[in-house]
Design a protein around this motif. Structure first.
Motif, mmCIF file in Angstrom:
data_model
loop_
_atom_site.group_PDB
_atom_site.id
_atom_site.type_symbol
_atom_site.label_atom_id
_atom_site.label_comp_id
_atom_site.label_asym_id
_atom_site.label_seq_id
_atom_site.Cartn_x
_atom_site.Cartn_y
_atom_site.Cartn_z
ATOM 1 N N SER A 1 -76.780 20.588 -16.428
ATOM 2 C CA SER A 1 -75.607 21.434 -16.652
ATOM 3 C C SER A 1 -74.453 20.601 -17.212
ATOM 4 O O SER A 1 -74.225 19.459 -16.802
ATOM 5 C CB SER A 1 -75.155 22.091 -15.349
ATOM 6 N N TYR A 2 -73.707 21.210 -18.132
ATOM 7 C CA TYR A 2 -72.560 20.540 -18.744
ATOM 8 C C TYR A 2 -71.288 20.853 -17.967
ATOM 9 O O TYR A 2 -71.078 21.976 -17.504
ATOM 10 C CB TYR A 2 -72.388 20.983 -20.190
ATOM 11 N N VAL A 3 -70.437 19.844 -17.856
ATOM 12 C CA VAL A 3 -69.136 19.986 -17.206
ATOM 13 C C VAL A 3 -68.061 19.626 -18.227
ATOM 14 O O VAL A 3 -68.057 18.515 -18.761
ATOM 15 C CB VAL A 3 -69.010 19.064 -15.982
ATOM 16 N N HIS A 4 -67.169 20.573 -18.508
ATOM 17 C CA HIS A 4 -66.076 20.332 -19.443
ATOM 18 C C HIS A 4 -64.811 19.984 -18.668
ATOM 19 O O HIS A 4 -64.431 20.702 -17.728
ATOM 20 C CB HIS A 4 -65.844 21.565 -20.313
ATOM 21 N N ILE A 5 -64.167 18.896 -19.073
ATOM 22 C CA ILE A 5 -62.968 18.418 -18.391
ATOM 23 C C ILE A 5 -61.784 18.619 -19.335
ATOM 24 O O ILE A 5 -61.649 17.914 -20.341
ATOM 25 C CB ILE A 5 -63.126 16.936 -18.001
ATOM 26 N N PRO A 6 -60.918 19.598 -19.048
ATOM 27 C CA PRO A 6 -59.814 19.936 -19.952
ATOM 28 C C PRO A 6 -58.620 19.006 -19.763
ATOM 29 O O PRO A 6 -57.715 19.275 -18.966
ATOM 30 C CB PRO A 6 -59.468 21.375 -19.542
ATOM 31 N N ILE A 7 -58.605 17.908 -20.496
ATOM 32 C CA ILE A 7 -57.541 16.915 -20.339
ATOM 33 C C ILE A 7 -56.170 17.540 -20.564
ATOM 34 O O ILE A 7 -55.262 17.399 -19.744
ATOM 35 C CB ILE A 7 -57.784 15.734 -21.305
ATOM 36 N N GLU A 8 -56.016 18.254 -21.683
ATOM 37 C CA GLU A 8 -54.726 18.891 -21.947
ATOM 38 C C GLU A 8 -54.424 19.956 -20.894
ATOM 39 O O GLU A 8 -53.282 20.096 -20.447
ATOM 40 C CB GLU A 8 -54.714 19.519 -23.340
ATOM 41 N N GLY A 9 -55.448 20.692 -20.471
ATOM 42 C CA GLY A 9 -55.247 21.720 -19.457
ATOM 43 C C GLY A 9 -54.728 21.154 -18.155
ATOM 44 O O GLY A 9 -53.825 21.726 -17.517
ATOM 45 N N LEU A 10 -55.274 20.022 -17.713
ATOM 46 C CA LEU A 10 -54.803 19.371 -16.489
ATOM 47 C C LEU A 10 -53.398 18.817 -16.675
ATOM 48 O O LEU A 10 -52.574 18.864 -15.767
ATOM 49 C CB LEU A 10 -55.772 18.260 -16.094
ATOM 50 N N ASN A 11 -53.115 18.292 -17.878
ATOM 51 C CA ASN A 11 -51.775 17.765 -18.149
ATOM 52 C C ASN A 11 -50.711 18.859 -18.183
ATOM 53 O O ASN A 11 -49.521 18.569 -18.054
ATOM 54 C CB ASN A 11 -51.760 17.022 -19.493
ATOM 55 N N MET A 12 -51.139 20.104 -18.402
ATOM 56 C CA MET A 12 -50.193 21.220 -18.466
ATOM 57 C C MET A 12 -50.326 22.164 -17.265
ATOM 58 O O MET A 12 -49.785 23.267 -17.283
ATOM 59 C CB MET A 12 -50.406 22.019 -19.754
ATOM 60 N N SER A 13 -51.026 21.729 -16.253
ATOM 61 C CA SER A 13 -51.241 22.581 -15.089
ATOM 62 C C SER A 13 -49.955 22.758 -14.282
ATOM 63 O O SER A 13 -49.349 21.772 -13.832
ATOM 64 C CB SER A 13 -52.325 21.976 -14.197
ATOM 65 N N ALA A 14 -49.556 24.014 -14.086
ATOM 66 C CA ALA A 14 -48.354 24.299 -13.293
ATOM 67 C C ALA A 14 -48.546 23.884 -11.840
ATOM 68 O O ALA A 14 -47.577 23.519 -11.155
ATOM 69 C CB ALA A 14 -48.011 25.784 -13.385
ATOM 70 N N ASP A 15 -49.786 23.918 -11.344
ATOM 71 C CA ASP A 15 -50.055 23.522 -9.964
ATOM 72 C C ASP A 15 -49.802 22.039 -9.740
ATOM 73 O O ASP A 15 -49.538 21.609 -8.623
ATOM 74 C CB ASP A 15 -51.507 23.850 -9.593
ATOM 75 N N ILE A 16 -49.924 21.253 -10.814
ATOM 76 C CA ILE A 16 -49.719 19.804 -10.701
ATOM 77 C C ILE A 16 -48.299 19.422 -11.070
ATOM 78 O O ILE A 16 -47.632 18.667 -10.359
ATOM 79 C CB ILE A 16 -50.717 19.042 -11.601
ATOM 80 N N TRP A 17 -47.790 19.971 -12.185
ATOM 81 C CA TRP A 17 -46.536 19.500 -12.763
ATOM 82 C C TRP A 17 -45.348 20.425 -12.525
ATOM 83 O O TRP A 17 -44.227 20.084 -12.872
ATOM 84 C CB TRP A 17 -46.722 19.284 -14.272
ATOM 85 N N GLY A 18 -45.575 21.599 -11.990
ATOM 86 C CA GLY A 18 -44.482 22.533 -11.757
ATOM 87 C C GLY A 18 -44.493 23.674 -12.759
ATOM 88 O O GLY A 18 -45.253 23.673 -13.731
ATOM 89 N N GLU A 19 -43.636 24.652 -12.545
ATOM 90 C CA GLU A 19 -43.627 25.860 -13.365
ATOM 91 C C GLU A 19 -43.250 25.599 -14.815
ATOM 92 O O GLU A 19 -43.586 26.379 -15.700
ATOM 93 C CB GLU A 19 -42.665 26.898 -12.756
#
Length: 535
Positions: free
Chosen positions: A419-437
């Motif tokens: 199975s393939y796992v995609h890791i969204p680097i930009e998505g994590l960098n823009m995650s409101a849960d991590i960086w705020g609203e």
């Protein structure tokens, strides 16, 4: 594959977007013009970990914006880059560190480490300043000649504006030329001189080859991964350009490696310390001093040259270019950063000593601006791994399966081999849960007081920033890239003001590049209005 295997795939129980038999969701999750919305909407609908369709409804792919799951995957030997990805990288760059896995990767990583130590990177500072100043001088000449109309303009040349000492320059192209020169000197003690004249044979070979790669493999390229003979029997223009470029690069690189080894072996006989400090020399030195059973052949050393050149030039040039673009869109932040640079008691631009490096590193707002650019504009949009055996992945945020079962935080989800796992680097960098609203807003001041969710470092010194990845496959040259970016900004910003000239968008090739909206056919460009700054 189409009907039976999906019935036994544990990912079929995961929430995710639906679709027809052969529908995929690649564009929704990988096109940077829409992927931030897709990532945000998917987390709201399905939770932080979900599945989507690869090459059809039968091809379940896992995607996660859960840092616990991502940390596990990137640090586990169970998950590797797919052989298809490594094949594409090897075809372009040779069998470099990006195409290696397992023990082979571990050995090479250890050999490379001394070349990217803090001390080694600081030793390259004079080269960073030299090329940054050379680029500054070229832009000053261009803006002066544009104003006096002493230059004839072509469609690809700088365009004069009505402002004094001002013109529109494709900053991405020029910065790429400068960083190419930097890695040539810092990496191999090789002079491309591309800032002066884009005619050097090896430089053109790399540029032509990367130009083909930026267009993507296409359907034929994907088929050739599985049937390599197609390229030899039915070569197309892209294949011919790539093969000719590789021939030029191989011949020049082979001679370069040979010459370096001769010098290093001679110096080793005369002195304890090797004088050469470029990356290739340090790599050869480390290679010669290692266990003979773990040494790289000349061919394997040669493969690292293309990897270093690609990662060390284009990825850093894009960071600098995206940073200047963001500053052009936020003149208040641009002014604030310029004021910080102009207020220095010692001018770091004219003093390329170690002291000046420490001054640059100590500038808080410059550091914030660079980190915020790396967060919003990672040079790589995402990465991919494949499970080499059946496994379970821990999660830190609960998810609801399609049958209504809730997988609680701290529990695990199953995944099958292959199975393939995609890791969204930009998505994590823009995650409101991590960086705020305001995660999708350019706000350098966030780095003065990061939210708790962003403080736990995934990579030394960069907090939960995914741009350089983390774990065994984290980018070894991150210190090199950050220092080079800071020095270029410190050199350029006191002399120029930047304003938008076109509507700039992102597209994905191997790296995330800029283009002018409605002018995609003209390729990657980032034109900005550049004006000579006067206080």
């Amino acid at each position: 594959m189409l009907f039976i295997q999906p019935l036994f795939d544990p990912l079929k129980n995961m929430q995710g977007p639906g679709g027809s038999l052969l529908q995929n969701h690649f564009r929704e999750f990988m096109d940077p013009s829409i992927s931030p919305d897709t990532h945000e909407d998917s987390v709201k609908l399905y939770g932080k970990t979900f599945r989507f369709h690869g090459f059809g409804r039968h091809d379940y792919r896992l995607m996660s914006l859960d840092l616990r799951a991502i940390s596990y995957i990137l640090n586990s030997s169970v998950y590797e880059k797919p052989w298809q990805t490594r094949s594409l990288l090897s075809r372009l760059l040779g069998k470099g560190i990006f195409a290696m896995e397992g023990e082979e990767h571990k050995v090479l990583r250890k050999l490379i480490a001394p070349a990217f130590s803090t001390q080694s990177v600081k030793a390259m500072t004079p080269i960073f300043y030299q090329k940054a100043e050379e680029l500054r001088d070229r832009w000053e000449d261009i803006t002066s000649r544009a104003t006096s109309q002493e230059v004839s303009f072509t469609p690809t040349a700088p365009t004069p504006t009505s402002s004094t000492n001002s013109c529109v320059i494709d900053v991405s192209h020029w910065i790429s030329r400068a960083t190419f020169d930097v890695i040539g000197l810092a990496g191999f003690d090789y002079h491309f001189r591309s800032l002066q004249d884009e005619s050097e044979e090896v430089y053109l070979a790399y540029r032509n080859m990367f130009g083909v790669a930026d267009k993507g493999p296409g359907l034929k390229g994907l088929v050739q991964i599985y049937f390599p003979f197609i390229e030899k029997v039915f070569p197309d223009e892209g294949s011919r350009v790539t093969q000719e470029s590789l021939r030029v690069i191989h011949n020049a690189g082979k001679q370069l490696v040979h010459n370096k080894k001769v010098v290093i072996l001679a110096e080793k006989a005369d002195a304890k310390d090797i004088k050469e400090k470029d990356i290739l020399s340090l790599l050869i030195k480390s290679n010669l001093s290692s266990d003979s059973s773990k040494r790289l052949s000349d061919g394997e050393l040669l493969d690292q040259l293309s990897t270093f050149l690609f990662a060390g030039s284009d990825s850093t040039s894009l960071t600098i270019a995206w940073c200047i673009h963001l500053l052009s869109l936020h003149p208040d932040i641009q002014k604030r950063l310029r004021d910080e640079l102009l207020s220095l008691p010692v001018n770091p631009v004219s003093d390329a000593s170690q002291a000046s490096t420490e001054i640059i590193d100590a500038l808080p707002f410059l550091d914030y601006v660079v980190r915020e650019t790396l967060r919003l504009c990672p040079s790589v949009h995402g990465t991919i791994r494949v499970a080499t055996q059946d496994d379970t992945i821990p999660i830190s945020s609960p998810i609801v399966l399609r049958n209504g079962t809730v997988v609680q935080a701290g529990e695990e989800i199953p995944i099958r081999k292959g199975s393939y796992v995609h890791i969204p680097i930009e998505g994590l960098n823009m995650s409101a849960d991590i960086w705020g609203e305001d995660a999708r807003t350019f706000n350098p001041d966030r780095w003065s007081s990061l939210p708790v969710s962003a403080r736990v470092p995934s990579h030394p010194g960069i907090a939960n920033l995914m741009t350089f990845s983390f774990g065994p496959h984290a980018c070894p040259g991150w210190k090199f890239s950050i220092l080079e970016t800071k020095i270029f900004l410190a050199t350029l910003l006191p002399h120029f003001a930047f304003e938008p000239a076109e509507d700039i968008r992102k597209f994905n090739a191997i790296l995330t590049r800029p283009y002018v909206y409605d002018q995609f056919e003209k390729g990657s460009r980032l034109p900005l209005k550049v004006t000579k700054y006067t206080s």
